[in-house]
Scaffold this motif. Structure first.
Motif, PDB file in Angstrom:
ATOM      1  N   VAL A 123       0.857  -1.182   0.000  1.00 13.80           N
ATOM      2  CA  VAL A 123       0.000   0.000   0.000  1.00 13.80           C
ATOM      3  C   VAL A 123       0.893   1.232   0.000  1.00 13.80           C
ATOM      4  O   VAL A 123       1.922   1.260   0.670  1.00 13.80           O
ATOM      5  CB  VAL A 123      -0.921   0.000   1.240  1.00 13.80           C
ATOM      6  N   GLY A 124       0.478   2.260  -0.756  1.00  6.21           N
ATOM      7  CA  GLY A 124       1.303   3.466  -0.866  1.00  6.21           C
ATOM      8  C   GLY A 124       2.324   3.377  -1.972  1.00  6.21           C
ATOM      9  O   GLY A 124       3.316   4.118  -1.967  1.00  6.21           O
ATOM     10  N   LEU A 125       2.106   2.492  -2.944  1.00  3.15           N
ATOM     11  CA  LEU A 125       3.004   2.420  -4.094  1.00  3.15           C
ATOM     12  C   LEU A 125       2.888   3.705  -4.898  1.00  3.15           C
ATOM     13  O   LEU A 125       1.785   4.230  -5.095  1.00  3.15           O
ATOM     14  CB  LEU A 125       2.634   1.227  -4.978  1.00  3.15           C
ATOM     15  N   HIS A 126       4.013   4.226  -5.365  1.00  7.74           N
ATOM     16  CA  HIS A 126       3.966   5.396  -6.237  1.00  7.74           C
ATOM     17  C   HIS A 126       5.243   5.485  -7.061  1.00  7.74           C
ATOM     18  O   HIS A 126       6.248   4.849  -6.760  1.00  7.74           O
ATOM     19  CB  HIS A 126       3.746   6.686  -5.440  1.00  7.74           C
ATOM     20  N   TYR A 127       5.156   6.286  -8.076  1.00  4.45           N
ATOM     21  CA  TYR A 127       6.218   6.412  -9.067  1.00  4.45           C
ATOM     22  C   TYR A 127       7.387   7.233  -8.527  1.00  4.45           C
ATOM     23  O   TYR A 127       7.184   8.303  -7.967  1.00  4.45           O
ATOM     24  CB  TYR A 127       5.619   7.069 -10.316  1.00  4.45           C
ATOM     25  N   ASP A 128       8.602   6.722  -8.708  1.00  2.00           N
ATOM     26  CA  ASP A 128       9.831   7.464  -8.404  1.00  2.00           C
ATOM     27  C   ASP A 128       9.948   7.850  -6.929  1.00  2.00           C
ATOM     28  O   ASP A 128      10.111   9.018  -6.571  1.00  2.00           O
ATOM     29  CB  ASP A 128       9.927   8.723  -9.280  1.00  2.00           C
ATOM     30  N   ARG A 129       9.885   6.843  -6.063  1.00  4.00           N
ATOM     31  CA  ARG A 129      10.047   7.053  -4.630  1.00  4.00           C
ATOM     32  C   ARG A 129      11.465   7.562  -4.323  1.00  4.00           C
ATOM     33  O   ARG A 129      12.419   7.215  -5.023  1.00  4.00           O
ATOM     34  CB  ARG A 129       9.804   5.729  -3.906  1.00  4.00           C
ATOM     35  N   SER A 130      11.632   8.358  -3.278  1.00  2.73           N
ATOM     36  CA  SER A 130      12.958   8.862  -2.904  1.00  2.73           C
ATOM     37  C   SER A 130      13.048   8.991  -1.384  1.00  2.73           C
ATOM     38  O   SER A 130      12.031   8.962  -0.686  1.00  2.73           O
ATOM     39  CB  SER A 130      13.249  10.213  -3.558  1.00  2.73           C
ATOM     40  N   LEU A 131      14.294   9.131  -0.899  1.00  2.00           N
ATOM     41  CA  LEU A 131      14.553   9.313   0.534  1.00  2.00           C
ATOM     42  C   LEU A 131      15.586  10.419   0.725  1.00  2.00           C
ATOM     43  O   LEU A 131      16.517  10.539  -0.082  1.00  2.00           O
ATOM     44  CB  LEU A 131      15.108   8.027   1.146  1.00  2.00           C
ATOM     45  N   PRO A 132      15.472  11.215   1.786  1.00  2.00           N
ATOM     46  CA  PRO A 132      16.532  12.200   2.076  1.00  2.00           C
ATOM     47  C   PRO A 132      17.835  11.476   2.405  1.00  2.00           C
ATOM     48  O   PRO A 132      17.840  10.460   3.098  1.00  2.00           O
ATOM     49  CB  PRO A 132      15.996  12.955   3.297  1.00  2.00           C
ATOM     50  N   PHE A 133      18.936  12.010   1.912  1.00  2.00           N
ATOM     51  CA  PHE A 133      20.251  11.417   2.142  1.00  2.00           C
ATOM     52  C   PHE A 133      20.620  11.537   3.620  1.00  2.00           C
ATOM     53  O   PHE A 133      20.487  12.604   4.211  1.00  2.00           O
ATOM     54  CB  PHE A 133      21.292  12.139   1.279  1.00  2.00           C
ATOM     55  N   MET A 134      21.054  10.429   4.210  1.00  2.00           N
ATOM     56  CA  MET A 134      21.496  10.470   5.601  1.00  2.00           C
ATOM     57  C   MET A 134      22.698  11.415   5.726  1.00  2.00           C
ATOM     58  O   MET A 134      23.652  11.323   4.950  1.00  2.00           O
ATOM     59  CB  MET A 134      21.904   9.076   6.073  1.00  2.00           C
ATOM     60  N   LEU A 135      22.651  12.301   6.718  1.00  2.00           N
ATOM     61  CA  LEU A 135      23.715  13.287   6.900  1.00  2.00           C
ATOM     62  C   LEU A 135      24.698  12.900   7.991  1.00  2.00           C
ATOM     63  O   LEU A 135      25.790  13.449   8.077  1.00  2.00           O
ATOM     64  CB  LEU A 135      23.102  14.655   7.209  1.00  2.00           C
ATOM     65  N   SER A 136      24.302  11.938   8.830  1.00  2.00           N
ATOM     66  CA  SER A 136      25.175  11.528   9.930  1.00  2.00           C
ATOM     67  C   SER A 136      24.764  10.133  10.395  1.00  2.00           C
ATOM     68  O   SER A 136      23.569   9.785  10.382  1.00  2.00           O
ATOM     69  CB  SER A 136      25.079  12.525  11.085  1.00  2.00           C
ATOM     70  N   LEU A 137      25.751   9.363  10.817  1.00  2.00           N
ATOM     71  CA  LEU A 137      25.453   8.037  11.367  1.00  2.00           C
ATOM     72  C   LEU A 137      24.825   8.136  12.750  1.00  2.00           C
ATOM     73  O   LEU A 137      24.305   7.144  13.270  1.00  2.00           O
ATOM     74  CB  LEU A 137      26.735   7.206  11.442  1.00  2.00           C
ATOM     75  N   ALA A 138      24.866   9.334  13.338  1.00  2.00           N
ATOM     76  CA  ALA A 138      24.319   9.516  14.679  1.00  2.00           C
ATOM     77  C   ALA A 138      22.837   9.891  14.658  1.00  2.00           C
ATOM     78  O   ALA A 138      22.190   9.861  15.714  1.00  2.00           O
ATOM     79  CB  ALA A 138      25.111  10.592  15.423  1.00  2.00           C
ATOM     80  N   GLN A 139      22.281  10.224  13.500  1.00  5.00           N
ATOM     81  CA  GLN A 139      20.879  10.614  13.475  1.00  5.00           C
ATOM     82  C   GLN A 139      20.000   9.379  13.741  1.00  5.00           C
ATOM     83  O   GLN A 139      20.352   8.253  13.378  1.00  5.00           O
ATOM     84  CB  GLN A 139      20.516  11.296  12.157  1.00  5.00           C
TER      85      GLN A 139
END
Length: 450
Positions: A123-139
């Motif tokens: 559920v929630g399939l959509h075209y061209d999914r993306s994620l914000p780039f991780m900026l730190s291993l501590a987040q």
């Protein structure tokens, strides 16, 4: 991507027909379909390694004999590499900084958690999914992701004796299919600060997952026959319901995909900061004749990916179609157009004719407008005198306009007006809005001119 998936699976099936049933004609066909898969999508290069993993399940044949069956994939890869080198398609875009590679990979691992959820509950399939780039291993998100996969790896190690070789092969197959989009090979981005985690990465990777689901269902049936937890018909109803649910989802997605505008608009509801989706919706709005809506989407695309010249060109065209000539020219002049230089030169000259008509009729422009005119005179018609006058007007309207003073310093230096160049560079050094590059450049050149 669809064609590549078709050719990959066809090549695998043809190889299996040869390997199991000794149908010799299947090997040349496997070479042909493998080359077709490569020409559609580079990620098909993982197929030979997947075949190796499959052959590792067979303990009856010697490895020398098994490796001799790989010639179709060697031949297909050789032809493909020759074509890439011949056409000069050899560039690999990837960061050389280890921390960036690690953060990109952790971002990819986070996307895999979503992918696993989609396999069970799509559920929630959509075209061209993306994620914000991780900026730190501590987040927190990075810590959660690393902890999740550490637990998963620990469970596999702890129970490895209970896991069949076929299941390990399925892990191998899935991992290889996802490796090209793991951010370790090349950087796959969607605008500034976002990585692509599109659902279509799973087209071929879904096959080992679904095979695993079938094996799990068979195992559950066997255990139920021994333990007698529920009536067997209940498990059949459960499996049938899951298949029916998947089919309904497929029908729903097919309906969305039948109309590109609806498909992209639905995706934007999930991911409004995706610059590619905003740019595509802008172009679809152009085709529908809705130029104001196209302008809004191109502006959103630039907000997410400010250094993409195509979005600036598209926005400039949309503005000019609404007779906002000076704003359109500013977008044409914003960045180096690259391969679209001829298009931008032509459109800029036509736009400048309208701007000159407006000037002749007494229209006035603000500081940004005169800045765009000055850049036009430098880039397009190479009239340095006219450019200097335009930048002077821009600086007079807004004394804090750093770009105007910086350009004045460069042009005065180019025309050997040393005193004026030093004065302009000195002005840049006194402006807090100036970039580090502008300040360093101005300081070095002012000192040299003095």
């Amino acid at each position: 991507i669809l064609l590549s998936a078709f050719f990959v699976l066809s090549s695998f099936v043809l190889f299996l027909e040869f390997y199991k049933n000794r149908r010799a004609f299947c090997l040349p066909l496997a070479a042909f379909t493998f080359l077709g898969a490569l020409l559609c999508k580079e990620s098909a290069a993982m197929l030979p390694l997947e075949v190796l993993g499959f052959m590792a399940l067979d303990r009856t044949k010697p490895w020398l004999r098994k490796l001799s069956c790989l010639w179709p994939f060697v031949a297909g890869m050789a032809v493909y590499l020759f074509l890439r080198i011949h056409f000069g398609i050899t560039a690999m875009h990837q960061s050389s900084r280890p921390l960036v590679l690690i953060l990109g990979f952790v971002t990819f691992l986070r996307s895999l958690i979503t992918d696993l959820r989609l396999f069970i509950f799509p559920v929630g399939l959509h075209y061209d999914r993306s994620l914000p780039f991780m900026l730190s291993l501590a987040q927190p998100q990075a810590v959660f992701t690393c902890l999740f996969w550490a637990i998963a790896a620990a469970l596999v190690v702890f129970y490895h004796r209970k896991i069949s070789p076929m299941v390990f092969f399925l892990f191998w197959w899935f991992g290889l299919e996802m490796f090209p989009v793991s951010q370790l090979v090349v950087s796959i981005g969607v605008g500034a600060g976002h990585v692509s985690t599109a659902d279509h990465f799973l087209y071929v990777a879904a096959v080992p997952v679904f095979i695993g689901m079938v094996l799990a269902y068979q195992k559950l049936n066997q255990l139920n026959a021994v333990k007698n937890w529920v009536q067997p018909v209940f498990l059949k109803i459960l499996a049938g319901g899951l298949v029916a649910f998947f089919l309904l989802i497929a029908i729903e997605q097919s309906i969305y995909a039948s109309n590109e505008y609806s498909m992209v608009n639905r995706s934007l509801q999930f991911d409004p900061n995706n610059s590619r989706l905003q740019g595509e919706m802008g172009m679809l709005s152009v085709f529908r004749g809705d130029i104001p809506n196209a302008q809004q989407h191109f502006q959103m695309a630039i907000r997410s990916d400010p250094f993409n010249p195509q979005y600036h060109i598209a926005l400039g065209t949309a503005l000019c179609q609404q007779r906002e000539w000076i704003q359109g020219l500013a977008q044409y002049m914003a960045l180096d157009p690259g391969k679209d230089r001829d298009l931008v030169d032509r459109e800029s000259r036509l736009t400048m004719q309208h701007i000159q008509n407006q000037l002749a009729s007494g229209k006035t422009f603000d500081s940004r407008g005169w800045l765009a005119i000055g850049i036009y005179h430098v880039k397009i018609d190479h009239d340095l005198k006219a450019a200097i006058e335009a930048f002077k007007k821009s600086a007079a309207l807004d004394p804090a306009q750093t770009d105007a003073w910086f350009n004045l310093g460069s042009l005065f230096e180019a025309t050997h007006n040393r005193q004026a160049a030093v004065a302009a560079y000195t002005k840049v050094l006194g402006l807090p809005q100036a970039t580090d590059f502008q300040k360093n450049f101005a300081a070095q050149h002012a000192a040299a001119l003095k």
